[in-house]
Write a protein that holds these residues in place. Sequence first.
Motif, short mmCIF file in Angstrom:
data_model
loop_
_atom_site.label_atom_id
_atom_site.label_comp_id
_atom_site.label_asym_id
_atom_site.label_seq_id
_atom_site.Cartn_x
_atom_site.Cartn_y
_atom_site.Cartn_z
N PRO A 24 0.83 -1.20 0.00
CA PRO A 24 0.00 0.00 0.00
C PRO A 24 0.87 1.25 0.00
O PRO A 24 1.85 1.34 0.73
CB PRO A 24 -0.78 -0.12 1.32
CG PRO A 24 -0.65 -1.51 1.75
CD PRO A 24 0.64 -2.01 1.20
N ASP A 28 -2.42 5.49 -1.90
CA ASP A 28 -3.65 4.80 -1.49
C ASP A 28 -4.23 5.46 -0.24
O ASP A 28 -5.44 5.44 -0.03
CB ASP A 28 -3.35 3.33 -1.19
CG ASP A 28 -2.84 2.58 -2.41
OD1 ASP A 28 -3.50 2.67 -3.47
OD2 ASP A 28 -1.78 1.94 -2.32
N ALA A 60 -6.99 9.31 -3.30
CA ALA A 60 -6.66 8.46 -2.15
C ALA A 60 -7.58 8.72 -0.97
O ALA A 60 -8.22 9.78 -0.88
CB ALA A 60 -5.21 8.72 -1.73
#
Length: 320
Positions: free
Chosen positions: A41, A91, A115
């Motif tokens: 991530p 993210d 995000a």
Amino acid sequence: MIKQLKNTRGWFKLISVGVCFSFVIGGCGGESNNNSGEELPQVVSTSTIIADLTITVGGDEIAHQGILQPGADPHVYEPTPKDSVALEKADLILYNGFNLEPGLIKMINSTGVQADKYAVGEVVEPLDLEYQGQKQSDPHVWGDAENAIAMTEAIRDRLIELSPEDEAEFTTNAEELITELRQVDQWITEQIATIPQNQRKLVTTHDAFQYFTNAYGLEMAGTLIGISTEEQPSAQTVKNLANSIKKMQIPAIFAETTINPQLINTVAEEAGVKLAPQELYSDSIGATGSEGDSYIKMLVANTKSIVESLGGNYEAFPKN
């Protein structure tokens, strides 16, 4: 039995493990946090303080990028095209909030950034300070280590939402950090208590230590400028602060690492008091290798400087 993987990244991790196992003789080298950047991530933090907490909690299970560098002033930071690229690829974006980093917050809220976004500092009930007839929420919440515990828990929870299969590691890392934060919180209280009562008064360049003084038994006795470092103090402001310091009869006042010390040095000269030799870390941790190159070390270094300069008896923070 291998547990059911909950997202695409889980499959990547499983494949990676298989590859490593198949070629164990040749090894599976590379940095754990960089080698598989696309599989991990992508987490972006704004301030160095949030970045330090996030890296500690996330460990090797996230690919982390910090925007601000040690020593940078978030109040006046002007975002770059490189920052925009990082935010658009993220993210998860973790920022302080309470308008600490106005330029970056504007970019974070732009249409190109998709995000998940989370204002970590806003988990804390803010101190509302009044400037020029208006109330403002003080963004410098990390001055109280108990607030940093709440921030750490919030970071942990956001990372778990992002990558559920890594919950155990995020939880363990957060627990270890919280244990040390509780230790430093108690230690600061004990150190500040050694300062003579009539000298427990803090004067700094800008108003970044209200949470610290409230938590640890000091009085925020004066600042050259307010919450934001964008302010430009007048000659009259410098004179008034110097006169106020003379009346308080305190032994020292403090510069800060993110702000040019010239004006606060002028205040010290006009007031006839010492400028503490160690500047305080206010809006940023220190550069790698400095006394304050992590959040906890920043608190320890600040406490040491305050206690020694105001007449207390400093004892070293016990290292684990």
